[in-house]
Write a protein that holds these residues in place. Structure first.
Motif, short mmCIF file in Angstrom:
data_model
loop_
_atom_site.label_atom_id
_atom_site.label_comp_id
_atom_site.label_asym_id
_atom_site.label_seq_id
_atom_site.Cartn_x
_atom_site.Cartn_y
_atom_site.Cartn_z
N ALA A 1 0.82 -1.21 0.00
CA ALA A 1 0.00 0.00 0.00
C ALA A 1 0.86 1.26 0.00
O ALA A 1 0.59 2.23 -0.73
CB ALA A 1 -0.93 -0.01 1.21
N LEU A 2 1.92 1.25 0.80
CA LEU A 2 2.81 2.41 0.84
C LEU A 2 3.48 2.64 -0.51
O LEU A 2 3.55 3.78 -1.01
CB LEU A 2 3.86 2.21 1.93
N LEU A 3 3.98 1.57 -1.13
CA LEU A 3 4.61 1.70 -2.44
C LEU A 3 3.60 2.14 -3.50
O LEU A 3 3.93 2.95 -4.39
CB LEU A 3 5.25 0.37 -2.85
N SER A 4 2.38 1.63 -3.41
CA SER A 4 1.37 1.99 -4.40
C SER A 4 0.96 3.45 -4.30
O SER A 4 0.86 4.16 -5.31
CB SER A 4 0.14 1.09 -4.24
N VAL A 5 0.74 3.91 -3.08
CA VAL A 5 0.36 5.32 -2.90
C VAL A 5 1.50 6.24 -3.33
O VAL A 5 1.29 7.28 -3.99
CB VAL A 5 -0.04 5.58 -1.43
N THR A 6 2.73 5.87 -2.97
CA THR A 6 3.87 6.67 -3.39
C THR A 6 4.02 6.68 -4.90
O THR A 6 4.37 7.70 -5.50
CB THR A 6 5.16 6.14 -2.75
N GLY A 7 3.73 5.55 -5.54
CA GLY A 7 3.78 5.50 -7.00
C GLY A 7 2.70 6.35 -7.64
O GLY A 7 2.93 6.96 -8.70
N LEU A 8 1.51 6.42 -7.02
CA LEU A 8 0.44 7.24 -7.58
C LEU A 8 0.78 8.73 -7.53
O LEU A 8 0.43 9.49 -8.43
CB LEU A 8 -0.87 6.98 -6.82
N ILE A 9 1.43 9.15 -6.46
CA ILE A 9 1.79 10.56 -6.34
C ILE A 9 3.24 10.80 -6.78
O ILE A 9 3.79 11.87 -6.52
CB ILE A 9 1.59 11.06 -4.89
N GLY A 10 3.83 9.80 -7.42
CA GLY A 10 5.22 9.91 -7.86
C GLY A 10 5.50 11.09 -8.76
O GLY A 10 6.51 11.79 -8.58
N PRO A 11 4.63 11.38 -9.78
CA PRO A 11 4.91 12.55 -10.62
C PRO A 11 5.01 13.85 -9.85
O PRO A 11 5.77 14.74 -10.23
CB PRO A 11 3.73 12.56 -11.60
N ALA A 12 4.25 13.97 -8.77
CA ALA A 12 4.35 15.19 -7.97
C ALA A 12 5.60 15.22 -7.09
O ALA A 12 6.10 16.29 -6.75
CB ALA A 12 3.10 15.33 -7.09
N LEU A 13 6.10 14.02 -6.74
CA LEU A 13 7.28 13.96 -5.88
C LEU A 13 8.58 13.95 -6.67
O LEU A 13 9.57 14.56 -6.23
CB LEU A 13 7.21 12.70 -5.01
N PHE A 14 8.58 13.26 -7.81
CA PHE A 14 9.83 13.07 -8.55
C PHE A 14 9.74 13.60 -9.98
O PHE A 14 10.51 13.20 -10.84
CB PHE A 14 10.19 11.59 -8.60
N GLY A 15 8.77 14.48 -10.25
CA GLY A 15 8.59 14.98 -11.60
C GLY A 15 9.62 16.02 -11.99
O GLY A 15 10.51 16.38 -11.22
N PRO A 16 9.48 16.54 -13.22
CA PRO A 16 10.44 17.54 -13.70
C PRO A 16 10.45 18.82 -12.88
O PRO A 16 11.43 19.57 -12.92
CB PRO A 16 9.95 17.81 -15.14
N ALA A 17 9.35 19.08 -12.15
CA ALA A 17 9.32 20.30 -11.35
C ALA A 17 10.36 20.31 -10.26
O ALA A 17 10.72 21.37 -9.73
CB ALA A 17 7.93 20.48 -10.74
N HIS A 18 10.89 19.14 -9.88
CA HIS A 18 11.90 19.05 -8.83
C HIS A 18 13.32 19.05 -9.38
O HIS A 18 14.27 18.78 -8.64
CB HIS A 18 11.67 17.79 -8.00
#
Length: 322
Positions: A241-258
């Motif tokens: 569940a932790l990996l899945s939720v992190t993967g769902l919000i991954g673009p916001a965490l690891f996207g080009p904006a960072h």
């Protein structure tokens, strides 16, 4: 070679039956089917876009509940075998650990495929039954809503009279009755409402969309299955569940904006990209459909990602005490 294939088939069928015998998976799947089928009665404010709202709501429920059922089925697959000693008994025969692991996952994949088919039938029935903002087609919904209860009732009678296993029998009967209800719903003629408004036809574009959500459930099942050789089911489901939720919000965490970089790129590769399986937004435009390229790209990603997890699971299983 023939003997090896027969052993693999026997182990895969046993794994399928083990997943079907779990009351948690059966109850969760049945609750999901009933909830999807009841959505046309529950969603009242459709603001003239009943097709899009019902489609997105049903597919969202399939994604969430499919993930949960698949994780529940995979989380206890190897853990229960190792704890009960069944794995040690099977490995004493000329069955390698790699073949044992592959056969177990094939059985889980069969179960996830059956679950995906049932959810797809429920989604397509609910979307067609939602006719207007305030009306639903009871001719379509009522047979499907009665299917799980009829399956449980018939399985209980057979269990009492013939001493047959209740859980797999009820699952088989529910699959047959749901398929019959789906064929009945698809074959019904269109109903003309007041004012000359025609009820919607069966939206066959939902079939590939539901199939892609089934691939996402299979990925979650592979993650839970790989971790189950070392962890108990509660810890396995929590990590998945932790990996899945992190993967769902991954673009916001690891996207080009960072600003990119090696660490965000590695994290984006390791985390599951469940958004690759969500294509409901493409169905909103009139006449749009899911193309073969969309399915191929998502299927290739699912195969590569779950293969990586199965390899990790094989490494952990080889070093686990059977």
């Amino acid at each position: 070679m023939r003997n090896e294939l027969r052993q693999t088939a026997v182990l895969a069928w046993a794994s399928f039956l083990d997943a079907a015998r779990k009351p948690a998976t059966l109850l969760t799947m049945t609750s999901g089917l009933m909830l999807i089928l009841a959505l046309p009665y529950m969603v009242l404010f459709k603001i003239g876009e009943q097709a899009r709202i019902m489609r997105d709501a049903c597919l969202s429920l399939q994604f969430l509940l499919g993930w949960l059922v698949a994780a529940l089925a995979g989380a206890g697959a190897l853990h229960d075998e190792l704890r009960s000693g069944t794995a040690a008994l099977a490995l004493c025969k000329p069955v390698g650990r790699a073949r044992f692991l592959l056969a177990k996952f094939l059985g889980l994949a069969m179960f996830v495929s059956l679950m995906t088919a049932l959810f797809a039938e429920a989604v397509m029935i609910s979307v067609r039954a939602s006719m207007t903002q305030y009306l639903t087609d009871d001719r379509i919904l009522l047979p499907a809503l009665a299917a799980p209860g009829a399956a449980f009732g018939a399985a209980a009678v057979v269990n009492a009279m013939r001493n047959r296993s209740f859980v797999p029998l009820s699952l088989a009967l529910m699959a047959v009755l749901m398929t019959a209800a789906f064929i009945f719903a698809a074959s019904l003629p269109l109903r003309t409402l007041l004012g000359g408004v025609a009820a919607p036809q069966m939206d066959w574009r939902l079939a590939p969309a539901c199939a892609l959500l089934g691939l996402s459930a299979l990925v979650a099942c592979a993650m839970a299955f790989a971790l189950s050789s070392r962890l108990s089911p509660p810890f396995t489901i929590s990590i998945v569940a932790l990996l899945s939720v992190t993967g769902l919000i991954g673009p916001a965490l690891f996207g080009p904006a960072h600003g990119g970089g090696a660490i965000p790129a590695i994290a984006a590769c390791l985390l599951p990209d469940f958004q690759a399986f969500w294509i409901a937004d493409r169905l909103s435009a009139a006449g749009s459909a899911v193309t073969f390229a969309d399915i191929s790209i998502s299927a290739a990603y699912a195969i590569l990602y779950l293969t990586a997890w199965l390899c990790a699971g094989l490494f952990m299983f080889k070093h686990a005490k059977a």
